[in-house]
Each structure stands twice: as structure tokens, then as C-alpha cells.
Design an enzyme around this catalytic site. Sequence first.
Site, PDB file in Angstrom:
ATOM      1  N   ARG A 192     -12.502  -4.279  -8.178  1.00  0.00           N
ATOM      2  CA  ARG A 192     -11.912  -4.871  -6.625  1.00  0.00           C
ATOM      3  C   ARG A 192     -13.649  -5.000  -5.901  1.00  0.00           C
ATOM      4  NH1 ARG A 192      -8.421  -2.459  -1.629  1.00  0.00           N
ATOM      5  NH2 ARG A 192     -10.110  -1.174  -1.800  1.00  0.00           N
TER       6      ARG A 192
ATOM      7  N   TYR B 103     -11.202   1.045  10.548  1.00  0.00           N
ATOM      8  CA  TYR B 103     -12.355   1.294   9.531  1.00  0.00           C
ATOM      9  C   TYR B 103     -12.745   0.170   8.002  1.00  0.00           C
ATOM     10  CZ  TYR B 103      -8.845   3.810   6.781  1.00  0.00           C
ATOM     11  OH  TYR B 103      -7.371   4.235   6.107  1.00  0.00           O
ATOM     12  N   LYS B 104     -11.939  -0.389   7.960  1.00  0.00           N
ATOM     13  CA  LYS B 104     -12.489  -1.184   6.939  1.00  0.00           C
ATOM     14  C   LYS B 104     -13.270  -2.332   7.770  1.00  0.00           C
ATOM     15  CE  LYS B 104      -8.388   0.212   4.471  1.00  0.00           C
ATOM     16  NZ  LYS B 104      -6.937   0.287   4.221  1.00  0.00           N
TER      17      LYS B 104
ATOM     18  N   ASP C 162       2.157  -5.353   8.435  1.00  0.00           N
ATOM     19  CA  ASP C 162       0.331  -4.000   8.180  1.00  0.00           C
ATOM     20  C   ASP C 162      -0.967  -5.344   8.086  1.00  0.00           C
ATOM     21  OD1 ASP C 162      -1.277  -2.566   7.249  1.00  0.00           O
ATOM     22  OD2 ASP C 162       0.110  -0.932   6.360  1.00  0.00           O
TER      23      ASP C 162
ATOM     24  N   PHE D 140       0.925  -1.475  -0.283  1.00  0.00           N
ATOM     25  CA  PHE D 140      -0.110  -0.105   0.258  1.00  0.00           C
ATOM     26  C   PHE D 140       0.416   0.840   0.027  1.00  0.00           C
ATOM     27  CE2 PHE D 140      -2.851   3.064   1.396  1.00  0.00           C
ATOM     28  CZ  PHE D 140      -3.827   3.189   1.132  1.00  0.00           C
TER      29      PHE D 140
HETATM   30  C1  LIG Z   1      -6.152   0.832   4.476  1.00  0.00           C
HETATM   31  C2  LIG Z   1      -5.042   0.567   4.794  1.00  0.00           C
HETATM   32  C3  LIG Z   1      -3.629   1.867   5.254  1.00  0.00           C
HETATM   33  C4  LIG Z   1      -4.847   3.308   5.403  1.00  0.00           C
HETATM   34  O1  LIG Z   1      -3.826   4.357   6.062  1.00  0.00           O
HETATM   35  P1  LIG Z   1      -4.504   5.604   6.820  1.00  0.00           P
HETATM   36  O2  LIG Z   1      -2.986   6.947   7.653  1.00  0.00           O
HETATM   37  O3  LIG Z   1      -5.453   4.590   7.865  1.00  0.00           O
HETATM   38  O4  LIG Z   1      -5.271   6.692   6.036  1.00  0.00           O
HETATM   39  C5  LIG Z   1      -2.338   2.209   4.843  1.00  0.00           C
HETATM   40  N1  LIG Z   1      -2.168   0.491   4.830  1.00  0.00           N
HETATM   41  C6  LIG Z   1      -2.882  -0.497   4.251  1.00  0.00           C
HETATM   42  C7  LIG Z   1      -2.680  -1.825   3.395  1.00  0.00           C
HETATM   43  C8  LIG Z   1      -4.431  -0.573   3.785  1.00  0.00           C
HETATM   44  O5  LIG Z   1      -4.528  -1.001   3.212  1.00  0.00           O
END
Ligand SMILES: *Cc1c(COP(=O)(O)O)cnc(C)c1O
Length: 411
Positions: A370, A221-222, A196, A124
Site C-alpha cells: 500500500r 493522525y493520518k 468512517d 477496517f
Molecule cells: C485508521 C482507522 C481506524 C483507527 O481507529 P483507532 O480507534 O483510531 O485506532 C478506524 N477505522 C478506519 C477505517 C481506519 O482507517
Amino acid sequence: MAAADIDALDRDDPLAGLRDRFVLPEGLIYLDGNSLGPAPREVAGDLAGVVTQEWSNDLIASWNKAHWFELPQTLGTRLAPLIGAAGDEVLVCDGVSVNLYKCLHAALALRPERHVVVAEQAGFPTDLYILDGLGAQRTDLSLRLEGRDGDRLEDLIDEQVAVVLVNHVDYKTAALRDMAALTARAHEAGAIVVWDLCHSAGVIPVELDACEADFAVGCTYKYLNGGPGSPGFIYVARRHHEHLRQPLTGWWGHAEPFAFDSDYRPAPGIKAMLTGTQPILSMRALVAALAACDRVDMAQVRAKSMALTDLFITLVDEHCDGLGLELASPRDAALRGSHVSFAHEGGFAVMQALIACGVVGDFRAPDLLRFGLAPLYIRYRDVADAVEALRDILVSQSWRDPAFSGRSGVT
Ligand SMILES: *Cc1c(COP(=O)(O)O)cnc(C)c1O
């Protein structure tokens, strides 16, 4: 697959009753809970109470009376069983990006004599951006990326590596890493691992302690349905607590915040990972949201997640053959998280056309459709209906309508 077979899957689903714990707009098939989970039914009422009673009426007293101040720890303790951790190893605070920054620093501080970080080029982007910022301060560091410096993360790990930063589930392809094996491989070389868990927390039974993980971050939040911008979490294995040093040394992480000392002294244990005042309304929403996962068997969640993603792939194979879709996720459910992705040359417009017919997934550049299949509220019927809508759009080529090619800020 016949409609009756799909109905039987829903009828026999031990988790079917959980759908009622969520507010889902009538007629919408929501396959984007891997980006923003839906509102658990209890949240609106609970939050209204927090505003009218705890904030409006009790005001400042609520820091003690409503236990606002301890929310990072109480929420961490609530979350811990979902990720295979002990209650005192998890904190809920800040966002993933900020927590990652803190964890990476803390992990590097445990290996001061080493200067290499291993990560994934396809990870990400925020993970890579945070590493970039870290590198600007720590010019002694060098980065080895899977996908740039080697094909397999495992092959990039040697005795020079201080930290391995790795996603448990890939946000694009849903490829799932073997946490126990990769952690063991890193430890063999003396490296620290930062996991992560954004796309696995709440949907895959994560076993951080059993895997002897070091650090982890993730979002709520996911798949944990905490609401837009709800805070992230941090895991630090207890064996590292004694030596925990992080760079954002704010007053909430101080040993005695209300002593108002001018010198920083870290709090014992994981509390040292705190920085400053937390978003209490978001945290209170998360308290209610986590209740939606209460008494839910994660093994059943995983089994349904695998069945839903398998069904999606089977139905696409059956009904969308020759329509330009290419599976971008592992075919073996054991190697896959809870979403499925397909490449399509018109990916963005196809997703817009799907959304227009009430099937909400998302698009990830350059060409991926997705679909997140969250087992707490998605039915097998939803999967069948979504694939049928996808097929209709591809057969009719309705996605070529220029109305579906305009992009907004968030895809
Ligand atoms: C959604 C997501 C994030 C989001 O980071 P925020 O700081 O909460 O915006 C980070 N890493 C991964 C792998 C994600 O899927």
C-alpha cells in the site's frame, strides 16, 4: 514517461510549496502518511511552549487561561470546513473506535423500532469489532455484511435497517464510495448512515452537510498529520442534536460539568458526545498540525492526489509489467482515494525491501503493498523514484533475502 516530464509536473504543481510545512527526513520517500502523517514543522516548537508555559508554569489555570477545556469544540470548528460541516456539528475527542461506539449507539437510538445494521465485511476491522461488542449487549441486533450477505451494500438496505456503517475510502483498495448517492439510498429506506472518514478527511473534499449525512467519525493522525494517537473526530448533523443519546455518559458531556450534580443531564448539541478528560498535549499538537492545512484549496489537493495516484499506476504499468504486481485499487481516479495498492505474492518481504531502500509504504494482509500519496508533501519525483526502487527489487528479486521476511508487531 521521461524524467523531464516528471520534473515539469513538480515545477507546475501549485501545492509544491506546502512540502516545507513538514519535517521529512532527508533521503526518505514517505508513502505512509495514510497511516501516520509526518510532523508539521510548527508542532515541535508549539508543543514545547505548551509544556513549558501552559503546563509547567500555569498549571491548572490553563484549563481556562489556555482554553484547554474547550479544545474539543475549538478543534471541531477548525476541522469542520475540511469535511463540509458547520462548526457546531464537529467535535474532536477520544479515538475512532470509541467514537464509533458512541455514534453507533446514538444512531440506533434514533431508530428504536429497527434491528438491522449494515456494514462491510472488508471494512477496517475495528469497525467490525466494535459492532461485535455492540451486538453482545444488543442481542436484538442483526448484522448484514456486504461481502457476506450480498455483493453490494446498496442491495442490503431496506426498511428493516436502522443503521448503515460505511467507509468513505476503503483502507485496503482505496475504493471511494459516492457519499451523496449512498446516503440518499439509506434515507429512502429510513436508515441512518455512519460514515468512517479515516482515509478521506484531509485529502478528499468531503461534503457531509451537502450530502445530508447523519453521523461521521474519522481520525486526525493520518492525512491530517496530528501525530501518533492524536484524537479522532465526530460529526453529528444538526438535525439530530436534539435527540442525541450516547452510552458513555461521562462528566465532560454533562450540561454543567462543574455543578458536580449526581444526576446525568446531557449537554445541549454535539457536546453530549463527550465523555471524559481529553489528551490535551495531543490536542495542542493537532492545533499546530491543522495550521499546516490553512488556506489550502481542497479541490487542488484532490486534483493532485488523483494525478499522483494516476502517475504511480501508469509507471507501474510501464516499468513493472510481468513482475507479479496486480493493481488492487480502482483504475479510475474518480473512484479512488489517495493511496494505491498492489497485490504481490511476496508482498510483505517486498515492502520490507523497499523500506530498506528508503521508500516507506506499508503492507496489508494477505498480500497488499500500500502506497499513500499525500498531496501536501509528496512530489511527482517521489512517485517516479519509488516505482523505480520497486522495479529494481522485483527484477533483482532482492526481496527473497530472508532478512526481509521477519515481522514486527506493526506492519
Ligand atoms: C485508521 C482507522 C481506524 C483507527 O481507529 P483507532 O480507534 O483510531 O485506532 C478506524 N477505522 C478506519 C477505517 C481506519 O482507517
